[in-house]
Design a protein around this motif. Sequence first.
Motif, mmCIF file in Angstrom:
data_model
loop_
_atom_site.group_PDB
_atom_site.id
_atom_site.type_symbol
_atom_site.label_atom_id
_atom_site.label_comp_id
_atom_site.label_asym_id
_atom_site.label_seq_id
_atom_site.Cartn_x
_atom_site.Cartn_y
_atom_site.Cartn_z
ATOM 1 N N PHE A 158 0.790 -1.223 0.000
ATOM 2 C CA PHE A 158 0.000 0.000 0.000
ATOM 3 C C PHE A 158 0.831 1.287 0.000
ATOM 4 O O PHE A 158 0.294 2.371 -0.224
ATOM 5 C CB PHE A 158 -0.945 0.021 1.208
ATOM 6 C CG PHE A 158 -2.042 -0.996 1.130
ATOM 7 C CD1 PHE A 158 -2.946 -0.987 0.068
ATOM 8 C CD2 PHE A 158 -2.178 -1.967 2.107
ATOM 9 C CE1 PHE A 158 -3.962 -1.930 -0.004
ATOM 10 C CE2 PHE A 158 -3.196 -2.905 2.047
ATOM 11 C CZ PHE A 158 -4.093 -2.895 0.980
ATOM 12 N N ARG A 159 2.133 1.161 0.243
ATOM 13 C CA ARG A 159 2.938 2.382 0.328
ATOM 14 C C ARG A 159 4.226 2.337 -0.517
ATOM 15 O O ARG A 159 4.658 3.359 -1.039
ATOM 16 C CB ARG A 159 3.322 2.644 1.795
ATOM 17 C CG ARG A 159 2.180 3.173 2.658
ATOM 18 C CD ARG A 159 1.824 4.588 2.277
ATOM 19 N NE ARG A 159 0.796 5.145 3.148
ATOM 20 C CZ ARG A 159 -0.500 5.212 2.837
ATOM 21 N NH1 ARG A 159 -0.929 4.707 1.695
ATOM 22 N NH2 ARG A 159 -1.367 5.752 3.668
ATOM 23 N N ASP A 163 3.183 0.923 -7.954
ATOM 24 C CA ASP A 163 1.762 1.151 -8.259
ATOM 25 C C ASP A 163 0.907 1.126 -6.993
ATOM 26 O O ASP A 163 -0.251 0.682 -7.013
ATOM 27 C CB ASP A 163 1.261 0.103 -9.246
ATOM 28 C CG ASP A 163 1.375 -1.304 -8.688
ATOM 29 O OD1 ASP A 163 2.170 -1.505 -7.734
ATOM 30 O OD2 ASP A 163 0.672 -2.201 -9.181
ATOM 31 N N ALA A 164 1.465 1.614 -5.881
ATOM 32 C CA ALA A 164 0.779 1.557 -4.587
ATOM 33 C C ALA A 164 -0.588 2.236 -4.629
ATOM 34 O O ALA A 164 -1.570 1.710 -4.098
ATOM 35 C CB ALA A 164 1.649 2.186 -3.506
ATOM 36 N N ASN A 165 -0.682 3.390 -5.278
ATOM 37 C CA ASN A 165 -1.964 4.113 -5.323
ATOM 38 C C ASN A 165 -3.028 3.294 -6.061
ATOM 39 O O ASN A 165 -4.187 3.237 -5.632
ATOM 40 C CB ASN A 165 -1.784 5.470 -6.000
ATOM 41 C CG ASN A 165 -0.974 6.431 -5.137
ATOM 42 O OD1 ASN A 165 -0.961 6.311 -3.905
ATOM 43 N ND2 ASN A 165 -0.292 7.376 -5.771
ATOM 44 N N MET A 169 -6.694 1.428 -4.578
ATOM 45 C CA MET A 169 -8.007 1.516 -5.216
ATOM 46 C C MET A 169 -8.570 0.126 -5.509
ATOM 47 O O MET A 169 -9.775 -0.087 -5.430
ATOM 48 C CB MET A 169 -7.899 2.331 -6.507
ATOM 49 C CG MET A 169 -7.472 3.774 -6.295
ATOM 50 S SD MET A 169 -8.564 4.668 -5.136
ATOM 51 C CE MET A 169 -10.103 4.652 -6.081
ATOM 52 N N GLU A 170 -7.707 -0.809 -5.846
ATOM 53 C CA GLU A 170 -8.161 -2.170 -6.165
ATOM 54 C C GLU A 170 -8.534 -2.973 -4.919
ATOM 55 O O GLU A 170 -9.388 -3.866 -4.987
ATOM 56 C CB GLU A 170 -7.056 -2.924 -6.918
ATOM 57 C CG GLU A 170 -6.762 -2.376 -8.306
ATOM 58 C CD GLU A 170 -5.558 -3.061 -8.938
ATOM 59 O OE1 GLU A 170 -5.076 -4.046 -8.344
ATOM 60 O OE2 GLU A 170 -5.100 -2.617 -10.011
ATOM 61 N N CYS A 171 -7.904 -2.661 -3.812
ATOM 62 C CA CYS A 171 -8.096 -3.455 -2.579
ATOM 63 C C CYS A 171 -8.568 -2.551 -1.430
ATOM 64 O O CYS A 171 -7.895 -2.440 -0.393
ATOM 65 C CB CYS A 171 -6.802 -4.158 -2.199
ATOM 66 S SG CYS A 171 -6.071 -5.156 -3.505
ATOM 67 N N GLU A 173 -11.118 -2.788 0.671
ATOM 68 C CA GLU A 173 -11.463 -3.456 1.927
ATOM 69 C C GLU A 173 -10.216 -3.886 2.692
ATOM 70 O O GLU A 173 -10.146 -3.743 3.920
ATOM 71 C CB GLU A 173 -12.349 -4.676 1.658
ATOM 72 C CG GLU A 173 -13.758 -4.327 1.236
ATOM 73 C CD GLU A 173 -14.460 -3.428 2.249
ATOM 74 O OE1 GLU A 173 -14.375 -3.729 3.464
ATOM 75 O OE2 GLU A 173 -15.094 -2.439 1.837
ATOM 76 N N GLU A 174 -9.242 -4.423 1.974
ATOM 77 C CA GLU A 174 -7.982 -4.816 2.611
ATOM 78 C C GLU A 174 -7.260 -3.596 3.176
ATOM 79 O O GLU A 174 -6.623 -3.672 4.238
ATOM 80 C CB GLU A 174 -7.074 -5.533 1.606
ATOM 81 C CG GLU A 174 -7.551 -6.909 1.180
ATOM 82 C CD GLU A 174 -8.622 -6.858 0.101
ATOM 83 O OE1 GLU A 174 -9.045 -5.733 -0.282
ATOM 84 O OE2 GLU A 174 -9.038 -7.934 -0.384
ATOM 85 N N TYR A 175 -7.397 -2.480 2.487
ATOM 86 C CA TYR A 175 -6.762 -1.243 2.931
ATOM 87 C C TYR A 175 -7.400 -0.755 4.244
ATOM 88 O O TYR A 175 -6.709 -0.292 5.146
ATOM 89 C CB TYR A 175 -6.883 -0.174 1.850
ATOM 90 C CG TYR A 175 -6.141 1.106 2.144
ATOM 91 C CD1 TYR A 175 -4.776 1.105 2.377
ATOM 92 C CD2 TYR A 175 -6.816 2.325 2.169
ATOM 93 C CE1 TYR A 175 -4.087 2.283 2.629
ATOM 94 C CE2 TYR A 175 -6.139 3.513 2.425
ATOM 95 C CZ TYR A 175 -4.771 3.492 2.662
ATOM 96 O OH TYR A 175 -4.095 4.652 2.926
ATOM 97 N N LYS A 176 -8.714 -0.902 4.336
ATOM 98 C CA LYS A 176 -9.399 -0.518 5.572
ATOM 99 C C LYS A 176 -8.980 -1.428 6.724
ATOM 100 O O LYS A 176 -8.871 -0.992 7.877
ATOM 101 C CB LYS A 176 -10.917 -0.596 5.382
ATOM 102 C CG LYS A 176 -11.493 0.444 4.437
ATOM 103 C CD LYS A 176 -12.995 0.246 4.288
ATOM 104 C CE LYS A 176 -13.578 1.258 3.299
ATOM 105 N NZ LYS A 176 -15.046 1.056 3.107
ATOM 106 N N GLU A 177 -8.764 -2.678 6.396
ATOM 107 C CA GLU A 177 -8.412 -3.663 7.417
ATOM 108 C C GLU A 177 -7.080 -3.344 8.097
ATOM 109 O O GLU A 177 -6.925 -3.569 9.296
ATOM 110 C CB GLU A 177 -8.357 -5.059 6.795
ATOM 111 C CG GLU A 177 -7.935 -6.177 7.736
ATOM 112 C CD GLU A 177 -8.898 -6.360 8.892
ATOM 113 O OE1 GLU A 177 -8.460 -6.862 9.944
ATOM 114 O OE2 GLU A 177 -10.098 -5.996 8.739
#
Length: 206
Positions: A158-159, A163-165, A169-171, A173-177
């Motif tokens: 994610f960071r 292509d982190a950005n 956008m693709e994940c 829900e996983e990002y919220k987790e």
Amino acid sequence: MDWNTILETSAAVIVSFGGAGAIIAGVTKFAADKIADKLEKKYELKLSKELESFKSKLENRSYVSKTRFDAEFGIYRQLSVTAVTMVKEISQLFPRFTRDARNDYETYKGRYDSALEKTVVFQDTLAANAPFISEEVYLLFRNLEEKSKRQLGDFIDFRLRPDANDYVMECKEEYKEVWRRTQEIQSDLDTIIQKLREYLATLEVL
């Protein structure tokens, strides 16, 4: 029957029983025995209750030598210090109260390297002391380590990846987790510390 006869008869009865002093002494001894018997039973009941209470306290404590206590205390202190340091660094990857959306690779890389270093230190400390701690405590620490490593892996995605950005956008829900996991990790650490505090309080040094 006149009074003289009554007095003479009474005197004869008293003398036959050993005199007035003997009668009084007999009555006094009887009363004293009764009182002593009641006091004894009352004391036995109290003593029995105190003994049960004492036995209960003994059963809830573990008696160890000072050498063993010092060794255990040292191990848990070392694990606690390295765990707190790791969690502090891991929490900065996805902090609960701020969400840094800057595309600053160098800043992110620095955070990652620091968190990774502290996680490795904790990992090695836990592995080295695993044989000397209870399985329950070991598994709690191990779970904390695994969650921290998951944060490190997600931080790369994610960071740090180019292509982190797009990956965010693709994940979604996983990002919220990952943000929720930060709070879980901090809560897990609090639970471990509380369990260690309770356990050490049960130890009595011989």
